[in-house]
Design a protein around this motif. Sequence first.
Motif, PDB file in Angstrom:
ATOM      1  N   ARG A 159      27.188  29.947  36.597  1.00 37.30           N
ATOM      2  CA  ARG A 159      26.332  29.909  35.408  1.00 37.30           C
ATOM      3  C   ARG A 159      27.187  29.924  34.142  1.00 37.30           C
ATOM      4  N   GLY A 160      28.228  30.775  34.144  1.00 35.42           N
ATOM      5  CA  GLY A 160      29.107  30.857  32.983  1.00 35.42           C
ATOM      6  C   GLY A 160      29.839  29.557  32.709  1.00 35.42           C
ATOM      7  N   VAL A 161      30.285  28.887  33.786  1.00 37.71           N
ATOM      8  CA  VAL A 161      30.966  27.601  33.621  1.00 37.71           C
ATOM      9  C   VAL A 161      29.998  26.568  33.071  1.00 37.71           C
ATOM     10  N   GLU A 162      28.786  26.530  33.621  1.00 35.65           N
ATOM     11  CA  GLU A 162      27.785  25.552  33.186  1.00 35.65           C
ATOM     12  C   GLU A 162      27.391  25.741  31.725  1.00 35.65           C
ATOM     13  N   THR A 163      27.299  26.982  31.284  1.00 35.46           N
ATOM     14  CA  THR A 163      26.868  27.250  29.902  1.00 35.46           C
ATOM     15  C   THR A 163      28.027  27.243  28.915  1.00 35.46           C
ATOM     16  N   GLY A 164      29.257  27.119  29.423  1.00 35.91           N
ATOM     17  CA  GLY A 164      30.413  27.111  28.536  1.00 35.91           C
ATOM     18  C   GLY A 164      30.931  28.496  28.186  1.00 35.91           C
ATOM     19  N   ALA A 165      30.333  29.535  28.772  1.00 34.50           N
ATOM     20  CA  ALA A 165      30.811  30.895  28.501  1.00 34.50           C
ATOM     21  C   ALA A 165      32.134  31.167  29.208  1.00 34.50           C
ATOM     22  N   PHE A 166      32.325  30.523  30.390  1.00 36.09           N
ATOM     23  CA  PHE A 166      33.557  30.689  31.159  1.00 36.09           C
ATOM     24  C   PHE A 166      34.317  29.366  31.194  1.00 36.09           C
ATOM     25  N   ARG A 167      35.610  29.481  31.434  1.00 35.21           N
ATOM     26  CA  ARG A 167      36.432  28.294  31.607  1.00 35.21           C
ATOM     27  C   ARG A 167      36.019  27.569  32.890  1.00 35.21           C
ATOM     28  N   ALA A 168      36.508  26.357  33.055  1.00 32.91           N
ATOM     29  CA  ALA A 168      36.137  25.540  34.216  1.00 32.91           C
ATOM     30  C   ALA A 168      36.912  25.995  35.449  1.00 32.91           C
ATOM     31  N   VAL A 169      36.509  27.135  35.981  1.00 33.39           N
ATOM     32  CA  VAL A 169      37.140  27.672  37.187  1.00 33.39           C
ATOM     33  C   VAL A 169      36.256  27.370  38.391  1.00 33.39           C
ATOM     34  N   ASP A 170      36.842  27.453  39.576  1.00 32.41           N
ATOM     35  CA  ASP A 170      36.095  27.269  40.816  1.00 32.41           C
ATOM     36  C   ASP A 170      35.377  28.586  41.126  1.00 32.41           C
ATOM     37  N   PRO A 171      34.038  28.611  41.158  1.00 35.25           N
ATOM     38  CA  PRO A 171      33.314  29.873  41.317  1.00 35.25           C
ATOM     39  C   PRO A 171      33.622  30.628  42.612  1.00 35.25           C
ATOM     40  N   GLU A 172      33.779  29.913  43.726  1.00 34.86           N
ATOM     41  CA  GLU A 172      33.920  30.598  45.017  1.00 34.86           C
ATOM     42  C   GLU A 172      35.213  31.420  45.108  1.00 34.86           C
ATOM     43  N   PRO A 173      36.394  30.834  44.867  1.00 29.10           N
ATOM     44  CA  PRO A 173      37.597  31.670  44.947  1.00 29.10           C
ATOM     45  C   PRO A 173      37.649  32.746  43.865  1.00 29.10           C
ATOM     46  N   THR A 174      37.035  32.475  42.720  1.00 30.64           N
ATOM     47  CA  THR A 174      36.966  33.505  41.679  1.00 30.64           C
ATOM     48  C   THR A 174      36.144  34.685  42.170  1.00 30.64           C
ATOM     49  N   ALA A 175      35.014  34.393  42.808  1.00 34.19           N
ATOM     50  CA  ALA A 175      34.160  35.450  43.353  1.00 34.19           C
ATOM     51  C   ALA A 175      34.879  36.216  44.457  1.00 34.19           C
ATOM     52  N   GLU A 176      35.604  35.500  45.313  1.00 32.52           N
ATOM     53  CA  GLU A 176      36.362  36.161  46.387  1.00 32.52           C
ATOM     54  C   GLU A 176      37.420  37.097  45.801  1.00 32.52           C
ATOM     55  N   PHE A 177      38.080  36.664  44.741  1.00 27.90           N
ATOM     56  CA  PHE A 177      39.096  37.488  44.088  1.00 27.90           C
ATOM     57  C   PHE A 177      38.482  38.773  43.535  1.00 27.90           C
ATOM     58  N   VAL A 178      37.365  38.651  42.831  1.00 29.49           N
ATOM     59  CA  VAL A 178      36.716  39.827  42.247  1.00 29.49           C
ATOM     60  C   VAL A 178      36.246  40.775  43.350  1.00 29.49           C
ATOM     61  N   CYS A 179      35.646  40.231  44.394  1.00 29.51           N
ATOM     62  CA  CYS A 179      35.149  41.047  45.508  1.00 29.51           C
ATOM     63  C   CYS A 179      36.300  41.775  46.197  1.00 29.51           C
ATOM     64  N   SER A 180      37.381  41.064  46.471  1.00 27.21           N
ATOM     65  CA  SER A 180      38.523  41.681  47.148  1.00 27.21           C
ATOM     66  C   SER A 180      39.184  42.741  46.278  1.00 27.21           C
ATOM     67  N   THR A 181      39.248  42.496  44.974  1.00 29.30           N
ATOM     68  CA  THR A 181      39.795  43.492  44.054  1.00 29.30           C
ATOM     69  C   THR A 181      38.954  44.767  44.099  1.00 29.30           C
ATOM     70  N   ALA A 182      37.635  44.600  44.074  1.00 27.59           N
ATOM     71  CA  ALA A 182      36.736  45.756  44.093  1.00 27.59           C
ATOM     72  C   ALA A 182      36.873  46.529  45.397  1.00 27.59           C
ATOM     73  N   TYR A 183      36.864  45.827  46.534  1.00 30.86           N
ATOM     74  CA  TYR A 183      36.961  46.518  47.815  1.00 30.86           C
ATOM     75  C   TYR A 183      38.309  47.196  47.993  1.00 30.86           C
ATOM     76  N   GLY A 184      39.363  46.562  47.502  1.00 29.02           N
ATOM     77  CA  GLY A 184      40.678  47.188  47.576  1.00 29.02           C
ATOM     78  C   GLY A 184      40.723  48.482  46.790  1.00 29.02           C
ATOM     79  N   ALA A 185      40.112  48.473  45.610  1.00 32.31           N
ATOM     80  CA  ALA A 185      40.072  49.681  44.778  1.00 32.31           C
ATOM     81  C   ALA A 185      39.266  50.783  45.449  1.00 32.31           C
ATOM     82  N   ILE A 186      38.139  50.417  46.057  1.00 26.26           N
ATOM     83  CA  ILE A 186      37.308  51.408  46.744  1.00 26.26           C
ATOM     84  C   ILE A 186      38.088  52.031  47.902  1.00 26.26           C
ATOM     85  N   GLU A 187      38.747  51.178  48.693  1.00 20.33           N
ATOM     86  CA  GLU A 187      39.499  51.699  49.842  1.00 20.33           C
ATOM     87  C   GLU A 187      40.596  52.652  49.383  1.00 20.33           C
TER      88      GLU A 187
END
Length: 199
Positions: A141-169
């Motif tokens: 949504r952010g890429v489509e509206t111009g709020a975010f840079r033209a990044v690939d949503p899936e690997p970006t989401a995987e990065f954020v999720c893995s960062t969060a789970y790593g911090a929790i662990e």
Amino acid sequence: MTGSEVSGDTREAIVRATYRALCANGYADTTISAIAAEFEKSKSLLYYHYDGKDDLLEEFLRFVLDQLESELAATDATDAEAQLWNVIDQLLPPEPDAEAMRLRRALVEARANAPHSATYHDRFEESDEVIVDRLAAAVDRGVETGAFRAVDPEPTAEFVCSTAYGAIERAVTLEDQRPIHEARTGLERYVDGCLRAEE
């Protein structure tokens, strides 16, 4: 026997008993007897509907997933960045209380058993898919509206999720909330410096 045959009120009571037992004892020391001790209704109901600890924990994980999906759906925002942070806040609350940390510890312990249990693997895989899909939708949504840079949503989401789970662990392993705060700070810098579109 499976939890699908249990009435709604009884299922919720069983799940809450499982939650209390996990928070009090951790995954390894949570037994069906420990859950029964937390169950406010007839203990025979518990033993009638579930064959053992694994059945009860599968039901608990399914309930947690249902709750997560409901909470993420209820916190949808029209602003992409707010939507992204809604999901991050579910994973990494800014100031988790002791009970929230105990629950996360139990879930980390249960996740460690996923390679040895097809049931646990499937529940955690499903949970991760829900989280990654929500994160990816916010980034898209952010890429489509111009709020975010033209990044690939899936690997970006995987990065954020893995960062969060790593911090929790790390936080539950070390019994220290600093990894959660540091991960949130790092994610804020990532959003500001790498994800948010330049003015």
